[in-house]
Design a protein around this motif. Structure first.
Motif, PDB file in Angstrom:
ATOM      1  N   PRO A  11     -49.096 -87.658 -77.624  1.00 18.76           N
ATOM      2  CA  PRO A  11     -49.255 -88.886 -76.554  1.00 18.76           C
ATOM      3  C   PRO A  11     -48.316 -89.697 -76.654  1.00 18.76           C
ATOM      4  N   ASP A  12     -48.146 -90.457 -77.968  1.00 14.17           N
ATOM      5  CA  ASP A  12     -47.177 -91.591 -78.229  1.00 14.17           C
ATOM      6  C   ASP A  12     -45.720 -91.379 -77.986  1.00 14.17           C
ATOM      7  N   ARG A  13     -45.298 -90.082 -78.366  1.00 12.00           N
ATOM      8  CA  ARG A  13     -43.838 -89.571 -78.146  1.00 12.00           C
ATOM      9  C   ARG A  13     -43.655 -89.348 -76.706  1.00 12.00           C
ATOM     10  N   LEU A  14     -44.629 -88.599 -76.112  1.00 11.24           N
ATOM     11  CA  LEU A  14     -44.275 -88.352 -74.561  1.00 11.24           C
ATOM     12  C   LEU A  14     -44.152 -89.677 -73.874  1.00 11.24           C
ATOM     13  N   VAL A  58     -41.029 -91.005 -71.658  1.00  9.62           N
ATOM     14  CA  VAL A  58     -41.062 -91.148 -70.207  1.00  9.62           C
ATOM     15  C   VAL A  58     -40.121 -92.446 -70.146  1.00  9.62           C
ATOM     16  N   THR A  59     -40.546 -93.378 -71.170  1.00 14.00           N
ATOM     17  CA  THR A  59     -40.038 -94.788 -71.148  1.00 14.00           C
ATOM     18  C   THR A  59     -38.564 -94.753 -71.330  1.00 14.00           C
ATOM     19  N   ASP A  60     -37.918 -93.742 -72.089  1.00 13.48           N
ATOM     20  CA  ASP A  60     -36.614 -93.738 -72.091  1.00 13.48           C
ATOM     21  C   ASP A  60     -35.865 -93.132 -71.011  1.00 13.48           C
ATOM     22  N   LEU A  61     -36.577 -92.049 -70.384  1.00 12.71           N
ATOM     23  CA  LEU A  61     -36.038 -91.454 -69.049  1.00 12.71           C
ATOM     24  C   LEU A  61     -36.035 -92.555 -68.176  1.00 12.71           C
ATOM     25  N   ARG A  62     -37.057 -93.235 -67.869  1.00 11.03           N
ATOM     26  CA  ARG A  62     -37.099 -94.435 -66.869  1.00 11.03           C
ATOM     27  C   ARG A  62     -35.781 -95.397 -67.225  1.00 11.03           C
ATOM     28  N   THR A  63     -35.501 -95.784 -68.424  1.00  8.19           N
ATOM     29  CA  THR A  63     -34.335 -96.662 -68.941  1.00  8.19           C
ATOM     30  C   THR A  63     -33.031 -96.120 -68.299  1.00  8.19           C
ATOM     31  N   LEU A  64     -33.025 -94.588 -68.699  1.00  2.21           N
ATOM     32  CA  LEU A  64     -31.631 -94.096 -68.041  1.00  2.21           C
ATOM     33  C   LEU A  64     -31.516 -93.954 -66.400  1.00  2.21           C
ATOM     34  N   THR A  95     -44.777 -96.045 -60.690  1.00  2.00           N
ATOM     35  CA  THR A  95     -46.231 -96.285 -61.243  1.00  2.00           C
ATOM     36  C   THR A  95     -46.045 -96.736 -62.654  1.00  2.00           C
ATOM     37  N   PRO A  96     -46.569 -98.151 -63.246  1.00  2.00           N
ATOM     38  CA  PRO A  96     -46.480 -98.228 -64.624  1.00  2.00           C
ATOM     39  C   PRO A  96     -47.379 -97.173 -65.473  1.00  2.00           C
ATOM     40  N   LEU A  97     -46.759 -97.047 -66.861  1.00  2.00           N
ATOM     41  CA  LEU A  97     -47.595 -96.133 -67.773  1.00  2.00           C
ATOM     42  C   LEU A  97     -48.890 -96.983 -67.943  1.00  2.00           C
ATOM     43  N   PRO A  98     -49.909 -96.065 -68.306  1.00  2.00           N
ATOM     44  CA  PRO A  98     -51.062 -96.752 -68.905  1.00  2.00           C
ATOM     45  C   PRO A  98     -50.800 -97.162 -70.323  1.00  2.00           C
ATOM     46  N   ALA A  99     -51.711 -98.267 -70.723  1.00  2.00           N
ATOM     47  CA  ALA A  99     -51.508 -98.618 -72.003  1.00  2.00           C
ATOM     48  C   ALA A  99     -51.747 -97.507 -73.042  1.00  2.00           C
ATOM     49  N   SER A 100     -51.052 -97.356 -74.315  1.00  2.00           N
ATOM     50  CA  SER A 100     -51.257 -96.322 -75.198  1.00  2.00           C
ATOM     51  C   SER A 100     -52.451 -96.482 -75.749  1.00  2.00           C
TER      52      SER A 100
END
Length: 76
Positions: A44-47, A51-57, A70-75
């Motif tokens: 879950p943390d790597r996924l 997603v965060t890295d893909l959103r950066t791109l 939609t913001p990602l849920p808190a880890s």
């Protein structure tokens, strides 16, 4: 250098209520395949990091896309 919108091969999409209803009808085998062959390889943390890295791109190529995200849920 930013990519002009006319040169972009991708476009944004928003999931509507009607679209969500249609997706509920997607065979579970297809969703199971996505889990098995893609998302299932990540913790879950790597996924979340992916997603965060893909959103950066995405944001570098299409800065206005974030307003439809939609913001990602808190880890956990």
């Amino acid at each position: 250098m930013p990519v002009p919108p006319a040169a972009s091969a991708a476009r944004l999409a928003v999931l509507t209520a009607e679209g969500a209803d249609r997706l509920r009808g997607v065979p579970t085998d297809h969703l199971d395949d996505i889990e098995r062959w893609f998302t299932g390889f990540f913790t879950p943390d790597r996924l979340r990091d992916l997603v965060t890295d893909l959103r950066t791109l995405r944001d570098a190529v299409h800065p206005s896309a974030a307003r439809n995200t939609t913001p990602l849920p808190a880890s956990a």
